[in-house]
Write a protein that holds these residues in place. Sequence first.
Motif, PDB file in Angstrom:
ATOM      1  N   HIS A 130       0.829  -1.202   0.000  1.00  0.00           N
ATOM      2  CA  HIS A 130       0.000   0.000   0.000  1.00  0.00           C
ATOM      3  C   HIS A 130       0.867   1.257   0.000  1.00  0.00           C
ATOM      4  CE1 HIS A 130      -3.605   2.395   0.829  1.00  0.00           C
ATOM      5  NE2 HIS A 130      -2.902   3.049   1.727  1.00  0.00           N
ATOM      6  N   ASN A 131       1.940   1.249   0.792  1.00  0.00           N
ATOM      7  CA  ASN A 131       2.877   2.366   0.827  1.00  0.00           C
ATOM      8  C   ASN A 131       4.083   2.058  -0.049  1.00  0.00           C
ATOM      9  OD1 ASN A 131       1.496   4.074   2.750  1.00  0.00           O
ATOM     10  ND2 ASN A 131       2.073   2.586   4.318  1.00  0.00           N
ATOM     11  N   LYS A 132       4.687   3.109  -0.598  1.00  0.00           N
ATOM     12  CA  LYS A 132       5.869   2.947  -1.460  1.00  0.00           C
ATOM     13  C   LYS A 132       5.615   1.859  -2.502  1.00  0.00           C
ATOM     14  CE  LYS A 132       9.168   4.528   2.030  1.00  0.00           C
ATOM     15  NZ  LYS A 132       8.184   4.892   3.062  1.00  0.00           N
ATOM     16  N   ASN A 133       4.468   1.922  -3.123  1.00  0.00           N
ATOM     17  CA  ASN A 133       4.050   0.848  -4.018  1.00  0.00           C
ATOM     18  C   ASN A 133       4.943   0.719  -5.239  1.00  0.00           C
ATOM     19  OD1 ASN A 133       2.189   0.228  -6.663  1.00  0.00           O
ATOM     20  ND2 ASN A 133       1.711  -1.120  -4.957  1.00  0.00           N
ATOM     21  N   THR A 134       5.282  -0.499  -5.561  1.00  0.00           N
ATOM     22  CA  THR A 134       5.762  -0.912  -6.876  1.00  0.00           C
ATOM     23  C   THR A 134       4.996  -2.181  -7.213  1.00  0.00           C
ATOM     24  OG1 THR A 134       7.514  -2.353  -6.029  1.00  0.00           O
ATOM     25  CG2 THR A 134       8.103  -0.044  -6.431  1.00  0.00           C
ATOM     26  N   PHE A 191      10.246  -7.870 -13.884  1.00  0.00           N
ATOM     27  CA  PHE A 191      10.172  -6.452 -14.238  1.00  0.00           C
ATOM     28  C   PHE A 191       9.538  -5.694 -13.067  1.00  0.00           C
ATOM     29  CE2 PHE A 191      10.019  -8.767 -18.260  1.00  0.00           C
ATOM     30  CZ  PHE A 191      10.987  -8.112 -19.005  1.00  0.00           C
ATOM     31  N   ILE A 192      10.379  -5.104 -12.240  1.00  0.00           N
ATOM     32  CA  ILE A 192       9.886  -4.343 -11.093  1.00  0.00           C
ATOM     33  C   ILE A 192       9.648  -2.914 -11.552  1.00  0.00           C
ATOM     34  CG2 ILE A 192      10.371  -3.626  -8.727  1.00  0.00           C
ATOM     35  CD1 ILE A 192      12.606  -6.017  -9.101  1.00  0.00           C
ATOM     36  N   SER A 193       8.467  -2.420 -11.322  1.00  0.00           N
ATOM     37  CA  SER A 193       8.129  -1.075 -11.797  1.00  0.00           C
ATOM     38  C   SER A 193       8.953  -0.025 -11.074  1.00  0.00           C
ATOM     39  CB  SER A 193       6.642  -0.797 -11.580  1.00  0.00           C
ATOM     40  OG  SER A 193       6.380  -0.517 -10.213  1.00  0.00           O
ATOM     41  N   HIS A 194       8.972   1.154 -11.655  1.00  0.00           N
ATOM     42  CA  HIS A 194       9.502   2.294 -10.930  1.00  0.00           C
ATOM     43  C   HIS A 194       8.566   2.639  -9.772  1.00  0.00           C
ATOM     44  CE1 HIS A 194       6.869   3.651 -14.194  1.00  0.00           C
ATOM     45  NE2 HIS A 194       6.519   4.649 -13.409  1.00  0.00           N
ATOM     46  N   HIS A 195       9.035   3.448  -8.855  1.00  0.00           N
ATOM     47  CA  HIS A 195       8.289   3.840  -7.659  1.00  0.00           C
ATOM     48  C   HIS A 195       6.956   4.476  -8.057  1.00  0.00           C
ATOM     49  CE1 HIS A 195       7.633   5.710  -3.695  1.00  0.00           C
ATOM     50  NE2 HIS A 195       7.381   6.839  -4.334  1.00  0.00           N
ATOM     51  N   ILE A 196       5.853   3.925  -7.537  1.00  0.00           N
ATOM     52  CA  ILE A 196       4.515   4.483  -7.781  1.00  0.00           C
ATOM     53  C   ILE A 196       4.113   5.402  -6.637  1.00  0.00           C
ATOM     54  CG2 ILE A 196       2.086   3.950  -8.216  1.00  0.00           C
ATOM     55  CD1 ILE A 196       3.944   2.957 -10.428  1.00  0.00           C
ATOM     56  N   GLY A 197       4.321   4.981  -5.385  1.00  0.00           N
ATOM     57  CA  GLY A 197       3.996   5.822  -4.228  1.00  0.00           C
ATOM     58  C   GLY A 197       2.941   5.198  -3.343  1.00  0.00           C
ATOM     59  N   ALA A 198       2.474   5.993  -2.392  1.00  0.00           N
ATOM     60  CA  ALA A 198       1.439   5.530  -1.463  1.00  0.00           C
ATOM     61  C   ALA A 198       0.089   5.560  -2.157  1.00  0.00           C
ATOM     62  CB  ALA A 198       1.420   6.420  -0.219  1.00  0.00           C
ATOM     63  N   LEU A 199      -0.667   4.462  -2.026  1.00  0.00           N
ATOM     64  CA  LEU A 199      -1.946   4.341  -2.739  1.00  0.00           C
ATOM     65  C   LEU A 199      -3.064   4.976  -1.918  1.00  0.00           C
ATOM     66  CD1 LEU A 199      -1.591   0.679  -4.070  1.00  0.00           C
ATOM     67  CD2 LEU A 199      -0.906   2.827  -5.170  1.00  0.00           C
ATOM     68  N   ARG A 200      -2.930   6.290  -1.705  1.00  0.00           N
ATOM     69  CA  ARG A 200      -3.902   6.998  -0.873  1.00  0.00           C
ATOM     70  C   ARG A 200      -4.804   7.934  -1.665  1.00  0.00           C
ATOM     71  NH1 ARG A 200       0.835   8.121   2.420  1.00  0.00           N
ATOM     72  NH2 ARG A 200       1.021   6.578   4.083  1.00  0.00           N
TER      73      ARG A 200
END
Length: 791
Positions: free
Chosen positions: A426-430, A440-449
């Motif tokens: 949920h936080n620091k999502n990838t 294939f790990i995605s780039h940083h998406i972020g917190a899913l808020r």
Amino acid sequence: MAEVMERRRVSVRGVVQGVGFRPFVYLQARELGLAGFVGNNAHGVFIEVEGTAEDIDGFIERIHSDSPPLSQIDGISQHLIPALGETEFVIAPSTQGEMARNALVSPDSAVCGDCLREMLSPEDRRFAYPFINCTNCGPRFTITRDVPYDRANTTMARFALCQECAHEYGDPGDRRFHAQPNACPACGPRVEFHDFTSCVPAGRAGPPGGSAAFCQAADVLGRGGVIGVKGIGGFHLVCDATDDAAVVKLRRHKDREAKPLAVMVADIASAEELCHVSEEEAALLQSSARPIVLLRRRDQAMVSSAVAPDTSALGVMLAYTPLHHLLLAAHRSASGGDRRSTLVMTSANSSDDPIVYRDEEALRLLEHVADGALLHDRDIHMRCDDSLVRVHQGRRQVLRRARGYAPAPLKLAFSSPVPLLAYGAHNKNTFCLVKSDDAFISHHIGALRSPGTLKSLRETVQHYQQLFGVTPQVAVHDYHPQYQSTRLALQSDVPVKMSVQHHEAHIASVIAEHGIDGPVIGVAADGAGYGPDGTIWGGEFLIGDLTSFSRFAYLEPVSLPGGDSSVKRPWMLGVVHMENAFGTEFAALPVQFTKSLDTASLERLGRVAHDPRLSPRTSSMGRLFDAVSAILGLSSEIHYEGQAAILLEEQAWRFRNGTRGGRMSAPVKPFAVEVNASGGPIQLGPLIRDLVDDLVDGRPEEEVAFRFHLSVAELIVAACEAARRQSGIQQVALSGGVFQNTLLLDMVANGLQRHSFSVFTNEKVPPNDGGLSLGQAAIAASRLRSIRAVQ
């Protein structure tokens, strides 16, 4: 006797598009007098080559040994086909079709030295041109719409090459031979400046490349202004890092009260004026990825104290685009040229939203939070934040994996039976897509808020699936039923769903990174993760491998008052741990923490903390650090995740660095640590009681903070020793956000190594939740292999 000629069909897999690979192959073939062709397709690079067997063998060897610096070869296959009697070698048109997509897209790369020298040369036709690039540098992933990587499939498609650029593009002897983003002031993108504070028209780029726009931007920065700057992967908010008022203004507009900000400088000499820089750190700063590197700030560094108020560390990155170099040069010139330019460079976004990357959205945001905007007309197709790394014991440790690293895959030690998609945390999502042995790990998406971040996650998943030709058959998610990532996985149309426990995924990410064979003792230490027993885990000692784990030991669970609400109020956690250690009479203890508490607040907290419906139990190591930070009077309430622990670590570093040569004149002993030989809960009461005794005795906060770190390290080593006695396992994997604490990580790693453990940590993916998707994917792939094996 005539030499026997043969022809071979060759396929090259890996990062071989957008890195000058076809021109490299072309030149090698021509030099060896071979015939045939080379081209891109959705698999990678295809080659047919004709000549003597000896020359073709030499050609294949050169491909292996001398490939372009940004390329990464994962495999070469070849087989004989009938010779055609050709005499020329050419670059063939790319093919696309509907075949499986195995081509890998290169990460974005910092401007190379050759291009930088041209840009700074007044005699060059690209003098001061902010979009100079070649096959060895420039934008890649963020401008790529589809594969194969050709100009028509990038956001450069609308810029028709001028005659000179077209000649370079078609000349095998030129550095820009088949460089897809090739451009110049006559035919390429341009930059302009929008000044929101005046009626002066926007300064638009004309030859030699936008000097008026950069001068306007530098003028606003010199007046203490904040500007938006469009880079490779999105917009940044920028101000003069030496100007206290400007930094405070940027913080106010970004609504970022205390969290450290990154700075950008032009070169390594500028970085060394601000911070202590080791050889390994210098190499990272100057690498083609150009990440933000966490460095130890010099005492007299010319940077505002408001940039990173809670820590002696400073996040520094070198300019990685020509545009950044020109902006820094203009700012330095506008400042009189007598000092180096240092700019705050932080992502432009609304609260909880991802980095802004589209012009219209950026202008709507920036008009309210900035004094101007430096724009350009090259579209960004995929937003991508700056990566964040540090060096630990001479090795790179990624804390945020994004620009410069993504979307390059990590190789698994085994292949997944089916394609799968792990949705992360949920936080620091990838997220992580697995296709065969490529993760294939995605780039940083972020917190899913926020809706914006959720939208970004959905769009990015779709883009990765398209680029890499992955149609997942299994969706992997966290145990936590309320995580947005869990909900997205369960709502997806992927036919099979699989859940993986949070802390098992943390340990699995280390196993997957290092290809560890056999079981490990896993230490997962973080803020929170949903446990199978319905409590909040976070201080876990696990034993197992990718197929299964068991819980050997864990921190004694305590109340988490009001759930997540107490995370921002460490004083509440301090009260819980004090009461756990001393009982209700803790309030009478003669320490500053208890004196600061009022009776009414304690009564309200007590009612909440003792109600299991309002306060779950937690074994979190992260919450223990928050509690101790509060007990020491460092943090009653916090403004960003991890702030309390950062303040506590900073105090401990001050004690360690304040001693002669960083060494204690007398050994500092840990607080009481009790670990059962058979595992189970580790009681924290004795540790807290010893800590409070130190405060009552008047010991300095710095010393108490250091002694606490030493005690936690001792606790971890003792638990690992107990686990080894029971299991015989020598390998230890450390993961979780708590291990972003460099002092603790040093103490733990050194202590384990002294006791003859083999220690593994995250290096290529973050130890925080940003690495969770890799662990989820690795466990799911291992389970699927086990299922296939027994069918």
